[in-house]
Design an enzyme around this catalytic site. Structure first.
Site, PDB file in Angstrom:
ATOM      1  N   ASP A   1       0.536  -1.094  -5.749  1.00  0.00           N
ATOM      2  CA  ASP A   1      -0.144  -1.204  -7.040  1.00  0.00           C
ATOM      3  C   ASP A   1      -1.572  -0.690  -6.979  1.00  0.00           C
ATOM      4  O   ASP A   1      -2.152  -0.312  -7.996  1.00  0.00           O
ATOM      5  CB  ASP A   1      -0.126  -2.649  -7.531  1.00  0.00           C
ATOM      6  CG  ASP A   1       1.284  -3.039  -7.916  1.00  0.00           C
ATOM      7  OD1 ASP A   1       2.070  -3.406  -7.020  1.00  0.00           O
ATOM      8  OD2 ASP A   1       1.613  -2.901  -9.111  1.00  0.00           O
TER       9      ASP A   1
ATOM     10  N   ARG B   1      -3.465  -6.026 -17.692  1.00  0.00           N
ATOM     11  CA  ARG B   1      -3.132  -6.492 -16.337  1.00  0.00           C
ATOM     12  C   ARG B   1      -4.192  -5.951 -15.367  1.00  0.00           C
ATOM     13  O   ARG B   1      -4.619  -4.805 -15.515  1.00  0.00           O
ATOM     14  CB  ARG B   1      -1.720  -6.031 -15.907  1.00  0.00           C
ATOM     15  CG  ARG B   1      -0.603  -6.656 -16.746  1.00  0.00           C
ATOM     16  CD  ARG B   1       0.768  -6.380 -16.150  1.00  0.00           C
ATOM     17  NE  ARG B   1       0.996  -7.145 -14.928  1.00  0.00           N
ATOM     18  CZ  ARG B   1       2.049  -6.961 -14.129  1.00  0.00           C
ATOM     19  NH1 ARG B   1       2.945  -6.040 -14.422  1.00  0.00           N
ATOM     20  NH2 ARG B   1       2.205  -7.691 -13.045  1.00  0.00           N
TER      21      ARG B   1
ATOM     22  N   ASN C   1       0.298  -4.854  -3.131  1.00  0.00           N
ATOM     23  CA  ASN C   1       1.651  -4.729  -3.697  1.00  0.00           C
ATOM     24  C   ASN C   1       2.139  -6.137  -4.010  1.00  0.00           C
ATOM     25  O   ASN C   1       1.447  -7.134  -3.762  1.00  0.00           O
ATOM     26  CB  ASN C   1       2.577  -3.993  -2.719  1.00  0.00           C
ATOM     27  CG  ASN C   1       3.888  -3.570  -3.374  1.00  0.00           C
ATOM     28  OD1 ASN C   1       3.874  -2.952  -4.442  1.00  0.00           O
ATOM     29  ND2 ASN C   1       5.011  -3.910  -2.782  1.00  0.00           N
ATOM     30  N   LYS C   2       3.327  -6.222  -4.537  1.00  0.00           N
ATOM     31  CA  LYS C   2       3.886  -7.509  -4.985  1.00  0.00           C
ATOM     32  C   LYS C   2       3.771  -8.587  -3.911  1.00  0.00           C
ATOM     33  O   LYS C   2       3.982  -8.320  -2.729  1.00  0.00           O
ATOM     34  CB  LYS C   2       5.351  -7.286  -5.392  1.00  0.00           C
ATOM     35  CG  LYS C   2       6.091  -8.483  -5.935  1.00  0.00           C
ATOM     36  CD  LYS C   2       5.374  -9.176  -7.057  1.00  0.00           C
ATOM     37  CE  LYS C   2       5.091  -8.274  -8.243  1.00  0.00           C
ATOM     38  NZ  LYS C   2       4.150  -8.914  -9.234  1.00  0.00           N
TER      39      LYS C   2
ATOM     40  N   ARG D   1       6.866  -2.654 -16.548  1.00  0.00           N
ATOM     41  CA  ARG D   1       6.047  -3.081 -15.411  1.00  0.00           C
ATOM     42  C   ARG D   1       6.215  -2.056 -14.295  1.00  0.00           C
ATOM     43  O   ARG D   1       6.996  -1.131 -14.424  1.00  0.00           O
ATOM     44  CB  ARG D   1       6.359  -4.511 -14.949  1.00  0.00           C
ATOM     45  CG  ARG D   1       7.723  -5.052 -15.119  1.00  0.00           C
ATOM     46  CD  ARG D   1       8.825  -4.600 -14.172  1.00  0.00           C
ATOM     47  NE  ARG D   1       8.412  -4.450 -12.804  1.00  0.00           N
ATOM     48  CZ  ARG D   1       8.830  -3.522 -12.005  1.00  0.00           C
ATOM     49  NH1 ARG D   1       9.736  -2.633 -12.405  1.00  0.00           N
ATOM     50  NH2 ARG D   1       8.405  -3.428 -10.765  1.00  0.00           N
ATOM     51  N   GLY D   2       5.463  -2.277 -13.216  1.00  0.00           N
ATOM     52  CA  GLY D   2       5.437  -1.282 -12.150  1.00  0.00           C
ATOM     53  C   GLY D   2       4.226  -0.383 -12.382  1.00  0.00           C
ATOM     54  O   GLY D   2       3.986   0.095 -13.504  1.00  0.00           O
ATOM     55  N   ALA D   3       3.442  -0.166 -11.323  1.00  0.00           N
ATOM     56  CA  ALA D   3       2.121   0.447 -11.478  1.00  0.00           C
ATOM     57  C   ALA D   3       2.128   1.797 -12.219  1.00  0.00           C
ATOM     58  O   ALA D   3       1.411   1.960 -13.212  1.00  0.00           O
ATOM     59  CB  ALA D   3       1.461   0.571 -10.104  1.00  0.00           C
TER      60      ALA D   3
ATOM     61  N   GLN E   1      12.108  -9.246  -9.309  1.00  0.00           N
ATOM     62  CA  GLN E   1      12.244  -7.807  -9.605  1.00  0.00           C
ATOM     63  C   GLN E   1      13.226  -7.128  -8.657  1.00  0.00           C
ATOM     64  O   GLN E   1      13.832  -6.116  -9.004  1.00  0.00           O
ATOM     65  CB  GLN E   1      10.884  -7.110  -9.490  1.00  0.00           C
ATOM     66  CG  GLN E   1       9.899  -7.438 -10.598  1.00  0.00           C
ATOM     67  CD  GLN E   1       8.950  -8.540 -10.193  1.00  0.00           C
ATOM     68  OE1 GLN E   1       9.320  -9.445  -9.436  1.00  0.00           O
ATOM     69  NE2 GLN E   1       7.729  -8.511 -10.683  1.00  0.00           N
TER      70      GLN E   1
HETATM   71  O1  MRU Z   1       4.332  -7.215 -11.336  1.00  0.00           O
HETATM   72  P1  MRU Z   1       5.041  -5.895 -11.278  1.00  0.00           P
HETATM   73  O2  MRU Z   1       6.529  -6.020 -11.424  1.00  0.00           O
HETATM   74  O3  MRU Z   1       4.439  -4.875 -12.227  1.00  0.00           O
HETATM   75  O4  MRU Z   1       4.759  -5.391  -9.814  1.00  0.00           O
HETATM   76  C1  MRU Z   1       5.312  -4.203  -9.374  1.00  0.00           C
HETATM   77  C2  MRU Z   1       5.119  -3.967  -7.945  1.00  0.00           C
HETATM   78  O5  MRU Z   1       4.436  -4.669  -7.234  1.00  0.00           O
HETATM   79  C3  MRU Z   1       5.743  -2.725  -7.405  1.00  0.00           C
HETATM   80  O6  MRU Z   1       6.109  -2.913  -6.075  1.00  0.00           O
HETATM   81  C4  MRU Z   1       4.753  -1.615  -7.499  1.00  0.00           C
HETATM   82  O7  MRU Z   1       4.238  -1.456  -8.789  1.00  0.00           O
HETATM   83  C5  MRU Z   1       5.393  -0.429  -6.994  1.00  0.00           C
HETATM   84  S1  MRU Z   1       5.056   1.018  -7.857  1.00  0.00           S
HETATM   85  C6  MRU Z   1       6.454   1.930  -8.035  1.00  0.00           C
END
Ligand code: MRU
Length: 361
Positions: free
Chosen positions: A237, A86, A247-248, A51-53, A196
């Site tokens: 994201d 996603r 973002n999250k 996970r993470g963009a 996270q």
């Molecule tokens: O749902 P996730 O864990 O994929 O979400 C991740 C985030 O929101 C991060 O803050 C984001 O991707 C930061 S990119 C390094």
């Protein structure tokens, strides 16, 4: 990133096998997954094993390369399967568009090798961009340290090396500062519902030796009011043309609290996170709904290490789970990118990425 004396990336190619760290096992266990085919890559993205963009984009690229090994004629179909995993992180579509553009014109026999080379390039470039983000963000932290002797950063979710191929976005300047001997401490929002922050960011910072403290998501505003936060840095994201930042979930509330307390709120991203097609982020960015189970239940080990899944919401109550929110550009002090820092605005982005904007009339 080093773990236990070994250098890891979050995704890598080893003897032709695509490997990732299974983030659903962290921080309890370091488990490595082999992705056998595109379906395994799609599953890993959907279930958040990765996970993470930026990492979602890189793994999707490798997933498409695996699909080309199996059936090079199935380019569009495999890209569509991966694209549907996603919705919010634009890096997914960015990486797949780049892969399709590279492969579509090639003869079928040449696609598999070209796809693996392109996916590898995407991963290498992501690591390089994130390293550069660290260098571009370092002066912000060094400036605070020079004035105050110590820097307290607040971050949300995980925007470290686990969320990228290596180095991270928001955490990259923090690692740089720590390595440069700056006295830095990080407030880590736990980041309900999937934690996270508590699970992944704390794991990363601990592995690197960066002093940090995990806080409940609701504690940040209080700490800001009492002078215990100097700067907020988060990842992103999807960043719209206007500089609005998805973002999250919970990021927006931190930006509001930072503004009320006169604190800088910076967002770190590589250019693969830009979506210049969207002007108004609040209206235009699709927000993922991850279902109620992430809110109603939590998983963790007991004192013997055995993992348990427990319910934390009253029986019969409904739960809602929007996975992201959008922080309007007006609340963002600035963007930290691999090319430099800029205002969160179209003007700011144009200054750094002129080639990505159509010529102005
Ligand atoms: O749902 P996730 O864990 O994929 O979400 C991740 C985030 O929101 C991060 O803050 C984001 O991707 C930061 S990119 C390094």
């Amino acid at each position: 990133m080093m773990i236990g004396g070994r250098h890891f990336r979050s995704v890598w190619l080893e003897g032709g096998t695509v490997r990732v760290i299974d983030q659903t096992a962290l921080p309890w266990k370091l488990a490595i997954l082999d992705l056998a085919n595109a379906d395994a890559a799609a599953h890993a993205i959907r279930t958040m094993q990765i996970r993470g963009a930026p990492l979602i984009g890189a793994v999707a690229a490798f997933g498409l390369a695996l699909a080309m090994r199996q059936d090079p004629a199935a380019l569009q179909e495999a890209a569509a399967t991966l694209r549907a995993t996603r919705p919010t992180a634009v890096n997914l579509a960015w990486a797949l568009d780049r892969m399709v553009a590279r492969l579509a014109g090639l003869p079928l026999a040449g696609r598999a090798d070209a796809a693996m080379a392109e996916a590898t390039a995407i991963a290498d470039e992501d690591a390089a961009m994130c390293a550069a983000i660290g260098a571009q963000g370092l002066p912000l932290l060094a400036g605070i340290a020079a004035a105050k002797g110590r820097v307290n950063v607040l971050t949300h979710c995980n925007a470290g090396w686990l969320a990228t191929v290596d180095h991270g976005t928001a955490l990259s300047p923090i690692y740089r500062a720590h390595d440069a001997g700056i006295d830095i401490h990080v407030w880590v929002d736990e980041t309900r519902p999937r934690n996270q922050g508590a699970g992944l960011t704390a794991f990363e910072l601990g592995a690197h030796g960066v002093p940090h403290t995990v806080i409940a998501d609701n504690a940040g505003g209080h700490l800001m009011q009492h002078g215990q936060v100097d700067i907020c840095i988060t990842g992103a994201d999807r960043v719209a043309r206007s500089g609005d930042v998805a973002n999250k979930i919970g990021t927006y509330l931190k930006a509001l609290a930072a503004r009320d307390n006169g604190l800088p709120f910076w967002v770190a991203l590589p250019q693969s996170t830009l979506d210049l097609e969207i002007e108004d982020g609040v209206a235009g960015i699709e927000i993922e709904d991850r279902g109620d189970a992430e809110v109603t239940h939590m998983t963790g080990p007991d004192d013997t290490g055995a993992l348990h899944r427990i319910r934390v919401v009253a029986p019969g109550s409904q739960a809602a789970n929007p996975g992201f929110d959008v922080t309007p550009a007006r609340l963002v002090t600035g963007l930290i990118t691999e090319r430099g820092r800029c205002e969160a605005s179209e003007t700011g982005l144009r200054g750094l990425y002129p080639e990505r904007f159509a010529p102005q009339r």
